[in-house]
Every structure is written in structure tokens, then in C-alpha cells.
Design an enzyme around this catalytic site. Structure first.
Site, mmCIF file in Angstrom:
data_model
loop_
_atom_site.group_PDB
_atom_site.id
_atom_site.type_symbol
_atom_site.label_atom_id
_atom_site.label_comp_id
_atom_site.label_asym_id
_atom_site.label_seq_id
_atom_site.Cartn_x
_atom_site.Cartn_y
_atom_site.Cartn_z
ATOM 1 C CG PHE A 164 13.198 -43.428 34.792
ATOM 2 C CD1 PHE A 164 12.848 -43.785 36.336
ATOM 3 C CD2 PHE A 164 12.913 -42.360 33.999
ATOM 4 C CE1 PHE A 164 12.858 -42.764 36.800
ATOM 5 C CE2 PHE A 164 13.080 -40.852 34.816
ATOM 6 C CZ PHE A 164 12.483 -41.198 36.161
ATOM 7 C CG ASP A 210 10.324 -43.421 27.398
ATOM 8 O OD1 ASP A 210 10.596 -42.471 26.674
ATOM 9 O OD2 ASP A 210 9.561 -43.502 29.042
ATOM 10 C CE LYS A 246 14.781 -36.852 29.818
ATOM 11 N NZ LYS A 246 15.188 -36.794 31.640
HETATM 12 C C1 LIG Z 1 13.280 -42.269 29.007
HETATM 13 C C2 LIG Z 1 12.611 -41.355 29.802
HETATM 14 N N1 LIG Z 1 11.114 -41.776 29.996
HETATM 15 C C3 LIG Z 1 10.756 -40.658 30.791
HETATM 16 C C4 LIG Z 1 10.965 -39.575 31.331
HETATM 17 C C5 LIG Z 1 10.506 -38.874 32.328
HETATM 18 O O1 LIG Z 1 9.932 -37.589 31.897
HETATM 19 P P1 LIG Z 1 9.749 -36.593 32.707
HETATM 20 O O2 LIG Z 1 10.813 -35.833 34.104
HETATM 21 O O3 LIG Z 1 9.818 -34.907 31.884
HETATM 22 O O4 LIG Z 1 8.432 -36.550 33.889
HETATM 23 C C6 LIG Z 1 12.033 -40.483 31.890
HETATM 24 C C7 LIG Z 1 13.183 -38.330 32.730
HETATM 25 O O5 LIG Z 1 14.350 -39.340 33.337
HETATM 26 C C8 LIG Z 1 13.074 -40.601 30.963
HETATM 27 O O6 LIG Z 1 14.306 -40.677 31.151
#
Ligand SMILES: Cc1ncc(COP(=O)(O)O)c(C=O)c1O
Length: 383
Positions: A129, A212, A241
Site C-alpha cells: 500500500f 516506503d 506518519k
Molecule cells: C506504507 C504506507 N505508504 C503510504 C501511505 C499513504 O500515506 P498518506 O495517507 O499520508 O497519503 C500509507 C498510509 O497508510 C502507508 O501505510
């Protein structure tokens, strides 16, 4: 309270049935004054605990001094904060780009990788994700988040399968992107050999490796970053986060060869690296260092894992430090609901039967001792 009584808000979120009023460290309180033990931290965001006094003070003081100015003007605080981040980063990272959300950081990283390599193709992981914007969604490996039209050029491969990655990466590949621990998928990670194999594969094809670390970054896995665990250093790392304890901020850590070739006007974000967010990030990183929160995450996380393994009905404990997934015998959604009724907040995952524990990194053994009987009670109630 609840969706039906929220007439002005688009119904994109299924909420847990509480209305929050305030938070302090590992607890939040609802509008009726009821206290909750928070093992979710607003989706892994409240890294230094809710309303850490040092972070709150830094935000308040900065808000009174200069709430915002864009990147068109210099800001000494921005340089100080970025220096702190880069000095704590794995070797090889020399610059940071700041945006506002995890998705935006991933968009920037993918764009940088395509520009740097002059290639379009991306290899990403099933179950991964990366966010809801077009580019981030296109490399997200969960069907229900992928709304066409997608950005062309992504090949999804099973996470942890080096043979599949080897078959997919070639001389047209700009980058491989992955969460080193897939959170939403159910807190799944892979072997050292896998990460090392991906690094070798990218090197052989002159493709970039993007971690990520939106969830694994900023202390959650027992070190400030997942990289360079397993002796693997990626080319780009994305963060969001917990980076500013809850003030919206994300970052791309950029390694030297890529940073050197970035030019003016290539990318931007009005709110990125604004004074308030920089003050919050600087205070967050100082608290991380002074209170040794990554160490605490590792120690308390080990204690939590040991306690969880002793609980009847817990089939498997996954993850690292304070990024924990527990596979349970019962319905995870029902357990989450029951725990909430007992005054404890936890998360669920895309994988059925998995609870996610993403508490503030200030969590102590005493909080774990408070949590475990509630979990036992909920598991037995639901079994
Ligand atoms: C691993 C990861 N990458 C990207 C995102 C996306 O972040 P945002 O909701 O701040 O756009 C999340 C959100 O839960 C995530 O857990």
C-alpha cells in the site's frame, strides 16, 4: 456521533464509534471523559505520544512567530530540521524533499526515479500500500484501491518472492518500490536474503530501490529507519506518519547521485517544509533521540511480543518492535469492537483475523501489562 450523524462529511471512512476530545501520551479521552488506551496512535502517527509537551511547545512557539511561508524564501529552521533528519538517515542520503502526505512522498519518489533513470517501468508488490493518488495507487498491490485509469508501466509481483522479482525487473525498470514490512496486508516482512537480492537485482539493471518507510520509519521498528537493516541501503526512502508527531508532513530521503541531478523547478509542494511542520519534525526528532524512543520501541516491543505469544487464541505474532500484527483465532473486527468497549483502541488489517498494534513509541511495559488482560478477555469473549 457516527457516520449517519455526520451529514457534512463525505462517507469515505468507516469510523470506530468514539468521538475524541483530547490525548496525552498513550491515552486519548472521548467527549464523555472516558479514557482509552491507544494501541493505534491515529494510524501510527502519534510517534512521540499524544501531545508530547516538547512538541506542543515547539508548535505553539512557531505558530506565534511565523505560521507559514512557502519554499520561495529561506527559513533557518528548515535547514536545521532537515540537517537533523539527514544526519540520522542511513549512509548515502544527502538531501530531503518535504511534502505533506505519504502518497505525495511516494509520487515524488516515483517521479524522481523515472527522471533519473529515463525509464518508465516500476515493479511493485502484491499486497503493498502506497497511497490513494494516481501514481501511488498504481503501485499499490491491493485490487480494491486500484481505480482505473492507472498510470501505465507497473508490474506487481508477490512480496518476498525473489524469483518473481527477478523475472519482472529488466533494463526498462526505473525502480522497485516496496514497504519493507507490509502493514495493511497484515504486518508481513521478508528475509534478509530477499532484501539483499532485490538490491543486487536493482544494481544489475541500474534500477532504483525505493523503500516506503511511511510506517516503518521514525523509530517504529526499533531503529529510526528500517534501512539499513539486513545491510541493504535503498536509493530513495519515503517517510510520513510519525515524522512530525501528527502535524501533516512527509519526506523523501534522496541519495547523493540522484540529488546531484535534480534541478530547479523539477518538483514542488506549496505547504511542504512549512515552518509549523519543520518545528514539529525538529522537536519530534529531538524527542526521539533524547528519550531513546527507537530503543524503547525495541525493548517494549520485545516484551509485548513475548506476552502476546503466551496468550491463548493468538496464533501468530508478526512484525518488529512496536509494529506488531497478531493473527487471532477469532474474528478480528469483533475483537477490535470488544476491546474498544473495554477502553482499548487497536487496528485491523486487510488480512482477515489480523489485529494491528501501532502504539505511540513511548509505550511502556506497564501499558503492555494493562493491555494483555483486555486482549485475553476479548479473545475469550469472542471464542
Ligand atoms: C506504507 C504506507 N505508504 C503510504 C501511505 C499513504 O500515506 P498518506 O495517507 O499520508 O497519503 C500509507 C498510509 O497508510 C502507508 O501505510
Amino acid at each position: 456521533m457516527m457516520n449517519d450523524l455526520e451529514p457534512y462529511l463525505l462517507r469515505t471512512y468507516k469510523r470506530i464509534p468514539i468521538d475524541l476530545a483530547r490525548g496525552e501520551d498513550v491515552y486519548v479521552w472521548d467527549t464523555a471523559g472516558r479514557r482509552y488506551l491507544d494501541f493505534y496512535a491515529g494510524h501510527a502517527v502519534a510517534s512521540t505520544g499524544h501531545c508530547h509537551p516538547r512538541v506542543v511547545k515547539a508548535i505553539q512557539e512557531q505558530a506565534a512567530k511565523l505560521l507559514f511561508y512557502s519554499n520561495v524564501a529561506g527559513l533557518p529552521l528548515r535547514v536545521e530540521a532537515a540537517k537533523l533528519l539527514i544526519q540520522s538517515a542511513p549512509p548515502g542520503f544527502t538531501h530531503a524533499f518535504f511534502a505533506n502526505s505519504g502518497a505525495e512522498a511516494n509520487e515524488a519518489a516515483l517521479k524522481m526515479a523515472r527522471k533519473h533513470t529515463g525509464r518508465a517501468a516500476i515493479v511493485a508488490m502484491q499486497g503493498g500500500f502506497h497511497g490513494r493518488t494516481a501514481g501511488a495507487m498504481s503501485v499499490t498491490g491491493v485490487e480494491r484501491y486500484r481505480v482505473p485509469p492507472l498510470v501505465p508501466g507497473t508490474t506487481l509481483v508477490p512480496f518476498g518472492d525473489l524469483a518473481a522479482a527477478t523475472a519482472a525487473v529488466n533494463d526498462r525498470t526505473a525502480a522497485v518500490i516496496l514497504e519493507p514490512i507490509q502493514s495493511m496486508a497484515g504486518v508481513k516482512t521478508a528475509s534478509a536474503e530477499y532484501f539483499q537480492g532485490l538490491r543486487g537485482l536493482c544494481d544489475r539493471h541500474e534500477a532504483l530501490l525505493i523503500y516506503d518507510e511511511v510506517q516503518t520509519g521514525i523509530g517504529r521498528t526499533g531503529r529510526l529507519f528500517f534501512a539499513p537493516r539486513h545491510d541493504v541501503v535503498p536509493d530513495l526512502i519515503t517517510l510520513a506518519k510519525g515524522i512530525a508527531s501528527g502535524v501533516p508532513l512527509s519526506a523523501v530521503l534522496v541519495s547523493k547521485p540522484i540529488a546531484e541531478r535534480v534541478s530547479y523547478g523539477e518538483h514542488g509542494a506549496t505547504f511542504g517544509a512549512g515552518p509549523l511542520a519543520m518545528a514539529a519534525m525538529k522537536a519530534t526528532l529531538e524527542v526521539m533521540r533524547e528519550e531513546r524512543l527507537p530503543d524503547n520501541a525495541r525493548d517494549t516491543g520485545a516484551y509485548l511480543a513475548e506476552k502476546l505469544r503466551g496468550v491463548r487464541g493468538v496464533l501468530e505474532v508478526r512484525g518488529l518492535a512496536l509494529m506488531a500484527g497478531i493473527k487471532v483465532e477469532a474474528d478480528a473486527g469483533a475483537i477490535q469492537k470488544h476491546l474498544l468497549a473495554q477502553g482499548v483502541i487497536v487496528g485491523t488489517a486487510d488480512e482477515p483475523g489480523v489485529l494491528r498494534l501501532l502504539p505511540p513509541l513511548t509505550l511502556t511495559r506497564a501499558h503492555v501489562d494493562e493491555f494483555i488482560p483486555h486482549l485475553i478477555g476479548s479473545l475469550h469473549h469472542e471464542s
